[in-house]
Design an enzyme around this catalytic site. Structure first.
Site, PDB file in Angstrom:
ATOM      1  N   HIS A   1      48.844  59.208  37.393  1.00 42.73           N
ATOM      2  CA  HIS A   1      47.875  58.883  38.093  1.00 42.73           C
ATOM      3  C   HIS A   1      47.829  59.493  39.516  1.00 42.73           C
ATOM      4  O   HIS A   1      48.914  59.907  40.189  1.00 42.73           O
ATOM      5  CB  HIS A   1      48.214  57.244  38.567  1.00 42.73           C
ATOM      6  CG  HIS A   1      49.486  56.815  39.399  1.00 42.73           C
ATOM      7  ND1 HIS A   1      49.212  56.602  40.729  1.00 42.73           N
ATOM      8  CD2 HIS A   1      50.595  56.325  39.153  1.00 42.73           C
ATOM      9  CE1 HIS A   1      50.289  56.262  41.106  1.00 42.73           C
ATOM     10  NE2 HIS A   1      51.307  56.176  40.221  1.00 42.73           N
TER      11      HIS A   1
ATOM     12  N   ASP B   1      54.989  59.633  44.094  1.00 42.77           N
ATOM     13  CA  ASP B   1      54.427  58.526  43.288  1.00 42.77           C
ATOM     14  C   ASP B   1      52.803  58.485  43.516  1.00 42.77           C
ATOM     15  O   ASP B   1      52.568  57.799  44.367  1.00 42.77           O
ATOM     16  CB  ASP B   1      55.029  57.280  43.595  1.00 42.77           C
ATOM     17  CG  ASP B   1      54.467  56.066  42.795  1.00 42.77           C
ATOM     18  OD1 ASP B   1      53.791  56.417  41.725  1.00 42.77           O
ATOM     19  OD2 ASP B   1      54.591  54.933  43.013  1.00 42.77           O
TER      20      ASP B   1
ATOM     21  N   GLU C   1      45.983  53.214  39.725  1.00 42.20           N
ATOM     22  CA  GLU C   1      47.267  52.642  39.201  1.00 42.20           C
ATOM     23  C   GLU C   1      47.846  51.649  40.035  1.00 42.20           C
ATOM     24  O   GLU C   1      48.333  50.646  39.620  1.00 42.20           O
ATOM     25  CB  GLU C   1      47.904  53.699  38.650  1.00 42.20           C
ATOM     26  CG  GLU C   1      49.300  53.413  37.721  1.00 42.20           C
ATOM     27  CD  GLU C   1      50.684  52.982  38.748  1.00 42.20           C
ATOM     28  OE1 GLU C   1      51.596  52.754  37.940  1.00 42.20           O
ATOM     29  OE2 GLU C   1      50.671  53.216  39.807  1.00 42.20           O
TER      30      GLU C   1
END
Lengths: 341, 332
Positions: A60, A170, A198
């Site tokens: 993502h 992330d 996400e």
């Protein structure tokens, strides 16, 4: 430098335009067909006429961020998080706001002015605001409107022994792994997807899986890691530097046993360190992908990321390199018929 | 039915690792069905063709075969296993529980760290003791990601009551097996022994998409409200099968709940109405699949759901059996 470019790009959930363009520039010469779907995910199809199982590789590209919801009379900005952010980590953090990426700081009352009782309580979202140096609503409105976005202002840096810190490993680290993998040649039909939203509930990945209908799906993520002082083994989730972590169970998925065991075996055979992810907390795009249509065999490979969903996330560059190696080795094994859907 | 239920409570069926219970079910139903297969999520599908060739309509009957479980997330140097729950389990109710690992049959006991008050107990304080001396000793039989379920026997209590650790939902599985063995229908019956219900009806979601039947019927347990200071529930043990009208996941169309009530009247079976706003079932995941699937359900009332000692009335099971057979025979 790929990780710097990707982590410093702007892209809170639902507003991935800038990061998508950055990724597009990296991948445009590799795909046979490159397009964006209705939700905004960037999809790169490669080698689709090759024999063998159709593989979806997903990472993502959105990051946790903030949306400006109101401007106060004195020019301070009220905001709400996009994605799961612990309000306790926000105080005093620098952020970049709006389309001009102007500098702001998340402010609150100085310690000097707090009552003893106040000092014992973590600050709540309602007590926080972003200060962009405007002295009135009118002045702030010249630069910012409600609905504008903000992200942490952290720069990418390599620190210590083979570690790096940045704001959005992330899952820009997963995006980087996919981009590096795309530059290798596989005799397999592989679709690379850089998914959206996400962090707000695995929203982008499901429609991608529905469109592609892969035989196998692999998600590359940045995942929780708390291997720090006084944390017992069962509270760590993953160890930094111990290699990519393979998901077993998380909040949205019980991993496909044969596929996850195959990945571990490939790692062991190739001498690549791998670990199992030791928590059921958290979730990733596999949660949406594996339940698409009649079900899709899926697995997640993650890079342990300390201080995830916070301004300075930290990874091991060895883990990164080993994830790139592991993904290639897994794809080679599938290429050679070592795992069939 | 009693013996069938007893047989089905023996194998372990943790969510996501249902192979042992699935194998037992398959061994029993295989001679009675025309076809069977599995899918990626672990569902078992069994097909029994319509008694006539004319109809292309299908009824999908779903009973989940999984049960809540403890997933191993870490193994310490002394061989103790750290665990996290798969499905609705409460940490405090697990202390001292006996468990069995589905994959290897290894048995163990749930222990708790000593310095925590029972009311403050969380899963991070619990561990399973499998009698191992060291980490490597433990890892011969158990690996991270393996799952354990309760390991208790099956008993009869009082008149017509049975007690077991996995009556939720092996009772539903037994009813589905019985229907595949004995019921007649003009619809093709697709039986689905669904996987991963306890973690959010994940198996049912893909089953609904795959089969897209004319009508779906879910067989499951529903907590009764007939014990001292029980949570409010309309259901009573022994008052008959419960016709689903509403649960936490869906509202049943009146057309189909009325069909089931008609079936109960046809066979003079006692029945009650399930209005259970806090009870989950596979129904909700099925009726939203593809373009939507008409979905209804029969529930067996049970006491002590989520504990090792779930209690069910055999009279309710018999009433469910009769209603299901009549419902299937009238589909045309």
């Amino acid at each position: 430098m790929l990780l710097r470019k990707l982590t410093e790009a702007f892209g809170p959930s639902g507003f991935e335009d800038e990061i998508r363009q950055v990724i597009y520039e990296e991948v445009k010469s590799y795909g046979d067909k490159i397009y964006t779907d209705a939700l905004g995910s960037l999809i790169v199809e490669t080698n689709m006429t090759a024999r063998g199982p159709k593989i979806l590789l997903a990472a993502h590209m959105d990051e946790v961020g903030f949306m400006i919801v109101d401007i106060e009379d004195h020019g301070l900005l009220r905001f709400r998080p996009l994605g799961g952010v612990d309000p306790r980590i926000l105080v005093s953090k620098p952020v970049l706001v709006g389309k001009d990426r102007i500098f702001g700081v998340i402010g609150s009352k100085a310690v000097h002015l707090q009552e003893p009782k106040e000092r014992e309580q973590p600050l709540e979202l309602q007590q926080l605001y972003i200060d962009i140096g405007a002295h009135s609503r009118e002045e702030a409105e010249k630069y910012i409107a409600p609905g504008d976005l903000a992200v942490f202002a952290t720069k990418y840096e390599e620190i210590g022994e083979r570690r790096a810190k940045a704001k959005s490993f992330d899952d820009r680290v997963g995006c980087a792994v996919l981009i590096e993998t795309m530059r290798k040649k596989f005799d397999l039909p592989i679709v690379y997807a850089f998914t959206v939203q996400e962090e707000t509930g695995l929203r982008g990945a499901g429609p991608v899986a529905y469109r592609i209908k892969p035989n196998l799906a692999l998600v590359v993520e940045g995942t929780v890691c708390f291997d720090v002082v006084e944390t017992p083994s069962h509270g760590q989730s993953t160890l930094q530097g111990a290699g990519p972590a393979i998901s077993v169970v998380d909040a949205k998925t019980i991993a496909h046993r044969a596929f996850r065991e195959h990945i571990v075996q490939v790692g062991t055979k190739e001498g690549i360190p791998v670990q199992l992810r030791r928590t059921i907390g958290g979730a990733n795009d596999v949660g949406a992908i594996h339940l698409t249509e009649m079900g899709i065999i899926s697995a997640a490979i993650s890079i342990p990321t300390r201080y995830i969903h916070a301004p300075s996330q930290m990874i091991s560059l060895d883990d990164y390199d080993n994830t790139v190696r592991l993904l290639e080795a897994v794809l080679r094994s599938i290429e050679q018929g070592g795992f069939s859907a | 039915m009693k013996d069938l239920i007893r047989t089905l409570t023996v194998p372990s069926g943790p969510s996501g690792d249902e192979f042992a219970i699935k194998e037992s079910i398959l061994r029993i139903v295989e001679p009675h069905v025309d076809e069977w297969y599995e899918d990626v999520l672990g569902n078992l599908y069994v097909i029994k063709k319509a008694r006539s060739e004319i109809s292309e309509k299908t009824v999908m009957i779903v009973a989940h075969m999984d049960e809540p479980a403890l997933s191993v997330i870490d193994i310490d140097e002394d061989g103790f296993l750290r665990i996290a729950p798969l499905g609705p389990l409460h940490a405090a109710s697990l202390v001292g529980a006996r468990v069995v690992f589905a994959r290897t049959g290894r048995r163990g006991v749930v222990g708790a760290e000593h310095n925590v008050a029972l009311k403050d107990l969380e899963f991070s304080h619990l561990f399973i003791d499998i009698g191992a001396q060291t980490q490597s000793d433990a890892m011969r039989d158990v690996q991270i990601g393996d799952a354990a379920t309760f390991a208790y026997g099956f008993e009869e209590v009082g008149n017509q009551l049975i007690v077991g650790h996995a009556l939720d939902n092996r009772v539903g599985c037994a009813l589905l097996i019985d229907a595949l063995q004995h019921a007649q229908s003009d619809y093709t019956i697709v039986g689905v022994f669904s996987a991963q219900k306890e973690v959010g009806s994940r198996g049912a979601k893909v089953a609904g998409h795959r089969i897209h039947p004319t009508i779906a019927l879910v067989l499951d347990i529903s907590p009764s409200g007939d014990t001292p200071k029980a949570e409010r529930s309309s259901l009573t043990l022994g008052a008959g099968v419960a016709v689903k009208v509403l649960d936490a996941t869906m509202v049943v169309s009146k057309k189909w709940s009325n069909h089931l009530i008609e079936a109960a009247k046809n066979v003079s079976a006692s029945y009650q109405i399930e209005v259970a706003p806090r009870t989950t079932s596979d129904a909700g995941a099925i009726f939203l699949a593809q373009s939507g699937i008409p979905t209804c359900g029969l529930a067996i009332p049970a006491r002590y759901v989520g504990t090792p000692s779930q209690m069910v009335s055999l009279a309710d099971v018999t009433s469910a059996q009769q209603v299901l057979h009549n419902f299937l025979s009238l589909l045309s």
